[in-house]
Design an enzyme around this catalytic site. Structure first.
Site, PDB file in Angstrom:
ATOM      1  N   GLU A  34      14.285  -2.269   8.468  1.00  0.00           N
ATOM      2  CA  GLU A  34      15.259  -1.271   8.404  1.00  0.00           C
ATOM      3  C   GLU A  34      15.831  -0.931   9.466  1.00  0.00           C
ATOM      4  OE1 GLU A  34      12.605  -1.637   6.641  1.00  0.00           O
ATOM      5  OE2 GLU A  34      13.277  -1.416   4.430  1.00  0.00           O
ATOM      6  N   HIS A  40       8.395   6.106  -4.261  1.00  0.00           N
ATOM      7  CA  HIS A  40       9.731   5.517  -4.634  1.00  0.00           C
ATOM      8  C   HIS A  40      10.709   6.418  -5.376  1.00  0.00           C
ATOM      9  CE1 HIS A  40       7.359   1.733  -3.357  1.00  0.00           C
ATOM     10  NE2 HIS A  40       8.396   1.114  -3.591  1.00  0.00           N
TER      11      HIS A  40
HETATM   12  C1  LIG Z   1       9.829  -0.547   4.161  1.00  0.00           C
HETATM   13  C2  LIG Z   1      10.255  -1.036   2.703  1.00  0.00           C
HETATM   14  N1  LIG Z   1      11.467  -1.732   2.812  1.00  0.00           N
HETATM   15  C3  LIG Z   1      11.651  -2.426   1.575  1.00  0.00           C
HETATM   16  C4  LIG Z   1      10.625  -2.154   0.536  1.00  0.00           C
HETATM   17  C5  LIG Z   1      11.086  -2.981  -1.036  1.00  0.00           C
HETATM   18  N2  LIG Z   1       9.981  -4.144  -1.221  1.00  0.00           N
HETATM   19  C6  LIG Z   1       8.996  -3.816  -1.755  1.00  0.00           C
HETATM   20  S1  LIG Z   1       8.053  -5.309  -1.827  1.00  0.00           S
HETATM   21  C7  LIG Z   1       9.175  -6.136  -0.812  1.00  0.00           C
HETATM   22  C8  LIG Z   1       8.670  -7.526  -0.232  1.00  0.00           C
HETATM   23  C9  LIG Z   1       7.597  -7.452   0.414  1.00  0.00           C
HETATM   24  O1  LIG Z   1       7.092  -8.772   0.648  1.00  0.00           O
HETATM   25  P1  LIG Z   1       5.743  -9.385   1.219  1.00  0.00           P
HETATM   26  O2  LIG Z   1       5.225  -8.549   2.340  1.00  0.00           O
HETATM   27  O3  LIG Z   1       5.657 -10.551   1.433  1.00  0.00           O
HETATM   28  O4  LIG Z   1       4.464  -8.871   0.158  1.00  0.00           O
HETATM   29  P2  LIG Z   1       4.546  -9.753  -1.416  1.00  0.00           P
HETATM   30  O5  LIG Z   1       5.287  -8.696  -2.301  1.00  0.00           O
HETATM   31  O6  LIG Z   1       5.064 -10.971  -1.307  1.00  0.00           O
HETATM   32  O7  LIG Z   1       3.074  -9.744  -1.732  1.00  0.00           O
HETATM   33  C10 LIG Z   1      10.078  -5.456  -0.464  1.00  0.00           C
HETATM   34  C11 LIG Z   1      11.345  -5.771   0.324  1.00  0.00           C
HETATM   35  C12 LIG Z   1       9.692  -1.428   0.616  1.00  0.00           C
HETATM   36  N3  LIG Z   1       8.821  -1.276  -0.318  1.00  0.00           N
HETATM   37  N4  LIG Z   1       9.233  -0.951   1.922  1.00  0.00           N
END
Ligand SMILES: Cc1ncc(C[n+]2csc(CCOP(=O)(O)OP(=O)(O)O)c2C)c(N)n1
Ligand SMILES: Cc1ncc(C[n+]2csc(CCOP(=O)(O)OP(=O)(O)O)c2C)c(N)n1
Ligand SMILES: [Mg+2]
Ligand SMILES: [Mg+2]
Lengths: 345, 326, 345, 326
Positions: free
Chosen positions: B60, B129
């Site tokens: 971000e 959220h």
């Molecule tokens: C700081 C932040 N930005 C965006 C999000 C939205 N978001 C939730 S899960 C996610 C993907 C995360 O991917 P990863 O770290 O690979 O974990 P996975 O879900 O694949 O287990 C995003 C972008 C968030 N929760 N927090």
């Protein structure tokens, strides 16, 4: 930039398939196997309950990641800690939380592990030192730093396992936490559950250098990549990491795995092909472990069937329990906001 | 006039502005192949390609900083922060850089950026959220904070914001995306800093913005049944803040109520209440009232979440009591 | 963890001292030398003016860092960009801003480069594409990412130089910016002015792995460390980096240097020994460059004296100009807050 | 009673609490060998060693996250954020983690942390180093925001906060550190959520906190010369917010003015004004007034900075006008 050689490493077929050596007892191995099955079935049921509107909100499941979970959590001792993220149903189950209290939480009921306040993303179990699932990507990693620092401060022999995602490694919070863990030589093991995607974004689209384990060096951690579809490989890697952690040497483990389903229940995962999903399902960690055990004469077909039946009963019972548990009473809306507040808060 | 959803109206604004001006581009997490977490950017990748629809890592600070730096060189970035809950990890770039650069460099630089983000609770998304945080940014001189409540405004205000030369937080709402309404085709511009009177009335002024405008309108319907005529004002933006429209209404109705989803203490309603009493004190027959979300991190359980969000009946009962028709 | 071999690299005496080859014209070399002297004398005067209360606020100076500044900024072309931080007096001077307008800014006067609004930490020069100095540690690095992205977006041949500090590399903003610069193959050169301290904290106390240049690899940058007391070494490194940048390959340069004075005018720097300071002063970049030029027959003693006299006059004139320039009128308090605001803001 | 500076009082509180309770430790940038950027932790490193006085890298997420995680295991960390301007890069840990953990895990975890940080402008520190941002945190349920104005309160409130089991933002002020005052030796505890009446009066209530309490007291002196008797209330904390004390005073004086350094719109004063008119409407002879900082990023030039900060004369003139003795 991704070099070709590295890119192919991300394919499951190139992973090691050496015969596994077990020093574990039969009982231990069957417990591991049973837990992997439990996680799978629990998530199947979670999905079903979501579609039946028993579960709401964001709901992220662990299908396919069972080996990374059981391999990293089973070696932990009772006094070790876990800090996790929102995709943690399997994590808290592997740590020994009662499936019914986890399911009750997903249902938003008073008997849930977070008393219905947390839901799918915010499971907690103080008794098992499961320090919660968190929803801000990488935002839990500084907490793991803090738990690890506490161990050092209190001069205890405890290890903190921080589970985290591949996508989160692009966030500044991961950088600050890992650097400080290395700087203070904390007994922390960070395991990246690299399922190749953060939502619809591939690791190559999110990391200039997608060999995430290589970051270990820059953070003063031992860095290692492991086949995350092989529970024994993960377990051995974790055991090594725990030995190092006790000597004040943190480890960054990148476990290569795959989530079979979309990012959350709501995601149809159109950003990937059916072939890609299938190629990973062909490496299914439960089937693979079963083969390994079978080859080594450590499990029988009957035992498997028995385990599966037990797990199914357990999951059904969990749902029943959850259905029965009451929703929190709205009069409790302000409970837990402050500890011993003054009268005028 | 075509009927579009709030989501489609935003999408149309982005498409039109990107077609109009090559210096406009979008960036944010999952806005490309994925189509946006709330599908606001759906289809734009195919039309404009990956440089103008830039899907970023989960960074971000990187997103808002990239937008700000690019804006200083003359581009007009539109950044999406997936939800306002994640803005905290990026807000340093918005508040310490974007909002301050024009002033602290003595007018030598401009930062024409729009940071779009949905705010608000609903659907059991829980504590991390479900937040309403735009008031933080409304506090910051140098920023604008805009928050449309209708599809038409979603389009018209977004277009205006993209053309404006100041750093703007553009606040959407997770529960409005599917709302439908008439939206003018093509060039449709809504000026900044002008509140909308959504319903005229004589007995009480209900001031709101974003999704809660709908609740206010429902309340006005219910009040009408009791013979209470409520005027509903949609602020459209928290900064600039169009107090002229609010005050004119209050001078007419002599009763003011503010309805918003955010927490009560130090929420946006406090400023509006403070200004109403400062500037229309002698017209008030009753203290300005506020109906807001409960002051808790949003809980998961349906029973608790429902209790934490502002209720229609609070608005109706509050207004009734105020005008003495209870 | 810091390995011994690496730690000694942080000592100036181990740095390369090979005879320098020049392809630059005499005029160019003398301009470089003159600029290094200007920065030094300007900062001496800044210090003096601070003690005489002409300058207020935080004031961070560049004494000792002249080689990193001139070596990295002189190779830039007019259409290249700079994004810097609060320790940037020398940076904007090297970019060609008028010393008197810089001094006027330090004085908080209307004719200052930021019209008296910015002060020491927030110098700006749009015409010279000097995109400002910023006060939040590492907070400017995402801006450099944005400027670099703009170049790519507009399909121009421009390079962005981002100057930054060693301490800031522990901050998440550095991580996000560098990763995205690498991911998008942007024409950005990041130069870490590693003066071994962030305030009173050593690099080893701030980075688990204090070889900061090694991070290049993880961010998809070419990583390189250079002797930051040798202006020609810095310049050559920068020239290489610019070539790579034009090919879409960013570079992370770690230039090893030292700030002779405290963190800011107010800091007495009690956290380091007089011997340590002296060991670096013995490597003084201006004296060193002078020796190199003298050995190569590119400068004479008279030329040096002449340059110094000119610089002194320039700095004196800058102070005079600044003294004369008016304070901004309080009626202008709201100027520049918004561009074309609606009436009711 | 010993006379200490505000800085010394804080230092004494830290020392005493660290001696009393081994689970208390400090962390932050430059708090060790350097003694703290404002020298609040001076001498503590020698006394308690580097594990209990932990000097960190420039990693605000790391600092607040470390504190939060450690607190969840039973320790009582006191984190220093060098100035509130830098809190933005770390605030996600405070707002999304520390303030929400107790609630969102249904009471299964506690986060007894104190995050100390100085707020406020002065000495030409400019736009990125002169902000007053505590109102953002006061908005967040789950947090406390405490802001002492005197050396005695600095000690007494810090000790209370360290012993409290909730996440607390403890706001100091860059221009108060050298202020002197009597400070009780040893055990001196000031309860949370109780405002202090710094001066009694009958004609107008001036509500303030932190450094601006001093300005309010000066104003009260000046007003006394005109025969206006001002009551000065020091809130001591924005959350909990002791409106009882404020309202009792306003019911007596019938005039209320709020003085704070932060920006006006959506500033802390808005909430206090909103509540006064809500809860003491019939007692007010005049709208509640606010005297605040000008709504600009703080400019560097002395001429401009002086014009941007709240002026004594505004308080005095405002109060005079309000009580009709102008
Ligand atoms: C700081 C932040 N930005 C965006 C999000 C939205 N978001 C939730 S899960 C996610 C993907 C995360 O991917 P990863 O770290 O690979 O974990 P996975 O879900 O694949 O287990 C995003 C972008 C968030 N929760 N927090
Ligand atoms: C985010 C943030 N945290 C803390 C500070 C306070 N601070 C200002 S400069 C500085 C040290 C920076 O060191 P380094 O990056 O090495 O640059 P140098 O000053 O040595 O040139 C600190 C901690 C800040 N400005 N921003
Ligand atoms: Mg992932
Ligand atoms: Mg440094």
């Amino acid at each position: 930039m991704v070099k070709e050689a590295e890119r192919t490493f991300l394919q499951p077929q190139t992973m090691s398939n050496e015969p596994t050596e077990f020093y574990e007892s039969d009982e231990e191995l069957l417990r591991m196997f049973a837990m992997m099955v439990l996680i799978r079935r629990f998530e199947d049921k979670t999905y079903e309950m979501y579609t039946r509107a028993r579960i709401g909100g964001y709901c992220h499941m662990n299908h396919g990641e069972e080996a990374t979970i059981v391999g990293s959590i089973f070696p932990l001792r009772d006094h070790d800690w876990i800090v996790s993220f929102y995709r943690e149903h399997g994590h808290i189950l592997a740590r020994g939380a009662e499936p019914r209290r986890v399911m009750a939480e997903l249902f938003g009921r008073q008997d849930g592990v977070s008393h219905g306040r947390g839901g799918s993303m915010h499971l907690f179990d103080a008794n098992r030192r499961f320090m919660g699932g968190y929803g801000i990507v990488a935002g839990h990693m500084p907490l793991a730093l803090g738990v690890g620092y506490s161990t050092k401060y209190r001069k205890q022999d405890e290890i903190t396992l921080c589970l985290t995602g591949d996508g989160g490694m692009a966030n500044g919070a991961s950088h600050e936490a890992l650097n400080m863990i290395g700087l203070y030589h904390l007994p922390v093991v960070t395991l990246i559950v690299n399922n190749l995607y953060g939502m619809g974004t591939t690791v190559e689209e999110s990391a200039a250098n997608p060999n995430l384990w290589e970051r270990g060096e820059m953070y003063g951690h031992h860095g290692v990549r492991v086949d995350g579809m092989d529970v024994m490989a993960v377990k051995r890697t974790m055991e090594d990491a725990m030995r190092r952690a006790s000597d004040g040497q943190p480890t960054l483990i990148e476990a290569m795995t795959y989530r079979y389903r979309g990012h959350s229940v709501a995601d149809a995962a159109r950003y990937r092909t059916a072939e890609e999903v299938q190629s990973w399902r062909d490496q299914d960690p439960i089937e693979r472990f079963y083969r390994q055990l079978l080859d080594a004469g450590r499990i029988t077909e009957e035992q498997r069937a028995q385990i599966e039946a037990q797990v199914d009963a357990q999951v059904d019972e969990a749902v029943e329990f959850a259905e029965q548990s009451p929703q929190p009473d709205p009069s409790g809306l302000l409970d837990f906001l402050y500890v011993d507040p003054p009268p005028n808060v | 006039m075509p009927v579009l959803t709030y989501r489609q109206a935003l999408n149309e604004a982005l498409r039109e502005e990107m077609n109009r001006d090559e210096s406009v581009f979008c960036l944010g997490e999952e806005i490309g192949r994925f189509g946006g977490s709330y599908r606001v950017t759906e289809g734009l990748l195919d039309e404009f390609g990956p440089e103008r629809i830039l899907a970023t890592p989960i960074s971000e600070l990187g997103i808002i900083g990239l937008a700000t730096g690019a804006a200083m060189t003359g581009l007009r970035p539109v950044a999406e922060i997936m939800t306002i809950n994640f803005i905290m990890v990026g807000m340093d770039q918005l508040v310490n850089n974007a909002a301050k650069i024009p002033y602290m460099f003595g007018g030598e630089a401009q930062v024409p950026i729009v940071v779009r983000t949905p705010s608000g609770a609903g659907h059991q998304l829980t504590a991390q959220h479900s937040q309403v945080l735009e008031v933080w940014f409304a506090y910051v001189p140098g920023m604008y904070v805009v928050a449309p409540s209708t599809p038409a405004d979603a389009k018209g205000l977004l277009k205006t914001c993209i053309r404006d030369n100041n750093p703007i937080l553009f606040v959407e709402n997770v529960l409005l995306y599917n709302d439908k309404g008439e939206v003018p085709d093509g060039e449709h511009i809504v000026p900044l800093g002008k509140a909308a009177i959504r319903r005229e009335g004589d007995d009480v002024t209900i001031v709101s913005y974003s999704r809660m405008v709908n609740v206010a309108l429902q309340a006005a319907d219910a009040l009408a049944d009791d013979g209470i005529s409520a005027e509903v004002i949609d602020l459209r933006s928290l900064r600039p803040l169009d107090m002229d429209t609010v005050l004119a209404s209050v001078r007419k109705t002599n009763h003011a109520m503010i309805v918003h989803e955010g927490w009560r203490k130090y929420g946006a309603g406090a400023e509006i209440a403070a200004q109403i009493q400062e500037l229309a004190f002698d017209y008030l027959d009753h203290p300005v009232q506020r109906v807001t979300g409960a002051e808790v991190p949003l809980p998961y359980a349906q029973s608790l979440e429902a209790a934490a969000l502002p209720q229609l009946e609070f608005v109706v009962d509050g207004a009734r009591t105020m005008v003495g028709k209870r």
